[in-house]
Scaffold this motif. Structure first.
Motif, PDB file in Angstrom:
ATOM      1  N   ARG A  39     -42.557-105.962 -27.562  1.00 22.35           N
ATOM      2  CA  ARG A  39     -41.527-105.390 -26.452  1.00 22.35           C
ATOM      3  C   ARG A  39     -41.251-104.024 -27.083  1.00 22.35           C
ATOM      4  NH1 ARG A  39     -38.843-109.145 -23.630  1.00 22.35           N
ATOM      5  NH2 ARG A  39     -39.693-111.362 -23.893  1.00 22.35           N
ATOM      6  N   ARG A 114     -52.653-104.364 -30.582  1.00 21.54           N
ATOM      7  CA  ARG A 114     -52.545-105.570 -31.663  1.00 21.54           C
ATOM      8  C   ARG A 114     -53.024-104.914 -33.103  1.00 21.54           C
ATOM      9  NH1 ARG A 114     -51.448-109.293 -28.327  1.00 21.54           N
ATOM     10  NH2 ARG A 114     -51.396-110.745 -30.189  1.00 21.54           N
ATOM     11  N   ASP A 136     -50.051-115.225 -31.664  1.00 21.88           N
ATOM     12  CA  ASP A 136     -51.560-115.381 -32.380  1.00 21.88           C
ATOM     13  C   ASP A 136     -51.281-115.461 -34.141  1.00 21.88           C
ATOM     14  OD1 ASP A 136     -50.328-112.994 -32.763  1.00 21.88           O
ATOM     15  OD2 ASP A 136     -52.224-111.651 -32.637  1.00 21.88           O
ATOM     16  N   ARG A 185     -46.678-114.577 -17.436  1.00 20.81           N
ATOM     17  CA  ARG A 185     -46.763-114.253 -19.097  1.00 20.81           C
ATOM     18  C   ARG A 185     -47.681-115.560 -19.588  1.00 20.81           C
ATOM     19  NH1 ARG A 185     -42.659-112.880 -22.930  1.00 20.81           N
ATOM     20  NH2 ARG A 185     -41.023-113.850 -21.536  1.00 20.81           N
ATOM     21  N   ARG A 192     -56.125-113.369 -21.824  1.00 18.64           N
ATOM     22  CA  ARG A 192     -56.463-111.898 -22.320  1.00 18.64           C
ATOM     23  C   ARG A 192     -57.819-112.127 -23.149  1.00 18.64           C
ATOM     24  NH1 ARG A 192     -51.094-111.463 -25.831  1.00 18.64           N
ATOM     25  NH2 ARG A 192     -51.820-112.671 -27.477  1.00 18.64           N
TER      26      ARG A 192
END
Ligand code: DC
Length: 230
Positions: A39, A114, A136, A185, A192
């Motif tokens: 965020r 990431r 994750d 979301r 993804r």
């Protein structure tokens, strides 16, 4: 009892952070909100004009800016909570708006974003005694975590909880906005390419749809004490 890493994963608005905070408080562990990091990067990109409403996100520009982004967490003794800082500014509240929520899934698809955040998360977990929640954590960040919980609740309950939370914070949102955002979301996070949201094979499922916060915490604590013995 050994200090362990506790990884909590699950869809948006399923009660992960409420449980993770309570677990950390009870065990005197550090709580880390990995979603806050995604965020914060999203908020930075919006502020810097790297994301404009209704337009495609410029991934390359975000990647170029990554070295300018510094995220940290500081304990606020007045609220008793750890708060998110972006380049020295407290962004704990502003990163929770629906506008940030609308863009965060796109930003969290970017491999370089990431990589940077996972590396930071792994550093924070070096000394164990940590509870981290996200998407994750049990699969990519701490695949060897001693306890992995997969938190879940049914869709209607998740939407109603998130709607109530945003209204209580004074944000003007409609139930439809929240419904759409949660569904979008869920889809984006699960589909993804980079570290999609999937349950780790060895995660324990904890469905809190019809459990009180306290009952959910008691159950999670039982699992935690069990894992600390191993
Ligand atoms: O937990 P949250 O709703 O604040 O997370 C915001 C977004 O950040 C979520 O929609 C996907 C992304 N995220 C992620 O990709 N990986 C994580 N470990 C945590 C969050």
């Amino acid at each position: 009892m050994k200090d362990i890493i506790i990884a909590l994963d699950g869809h948006s608005a399923c009660g992960k952070s409420t449980l993770a905070k309570a677990l950390a408080r009870e065990l005197k562990y550090v709580y880390i909100d990995s979603g806050a990091m995604y965020r914060a990067v999203t908020f930075y990109a919006m502020e810097e004009g790297l994301i404009t409403e209704g337009e495609a996100i410029d991934r390359n520009l975000i990647i170029e800016h990554l070295s300018n982004i510094n995220i940290s967490f500081n304990y606020n003794s007045r609220t008793g909570k750890s708060e998110t800082y972006l380049n020295g500014n407290n962004v704990e509240e502003i990163i929770r708006t629906i506008e940030v929520s609308r863009n965060v899934s796109e930003v969290s698809k970017i491999k370089e974003v990431r990589e940077k955040l996972v590396e930071f998360q792994q550093r924070l977990g070096k000394n164990k005694a940590i509870v981290m929640d996200g998407r994750d954590i049990g699969t990519a960040v701490f695949p060897n975590a001693k306890l992995k919980l997969w938190i879940t609740a049914n869709n209607e309950i998740r939407v109603a909880r998130r709607y109530k939370e945003l209204l209580e914070k004074g944000y003007k949102v409609s139930l439809k906005d929240v419904e759409e955002n949660v569904a979008q979301r869920d889809f984006e996070d699960s589909n993804r390419k980079e570290s999609p949201l999937v349950k780790a094979e060895d995660a324990i499922v904890l469905d809190n749809s019809y459990l009180s916060k306290d009952k959910t915490l008691r159950k999670a604590l039982e699992f935690a004490y069990e894992a600390m013995k191993k």
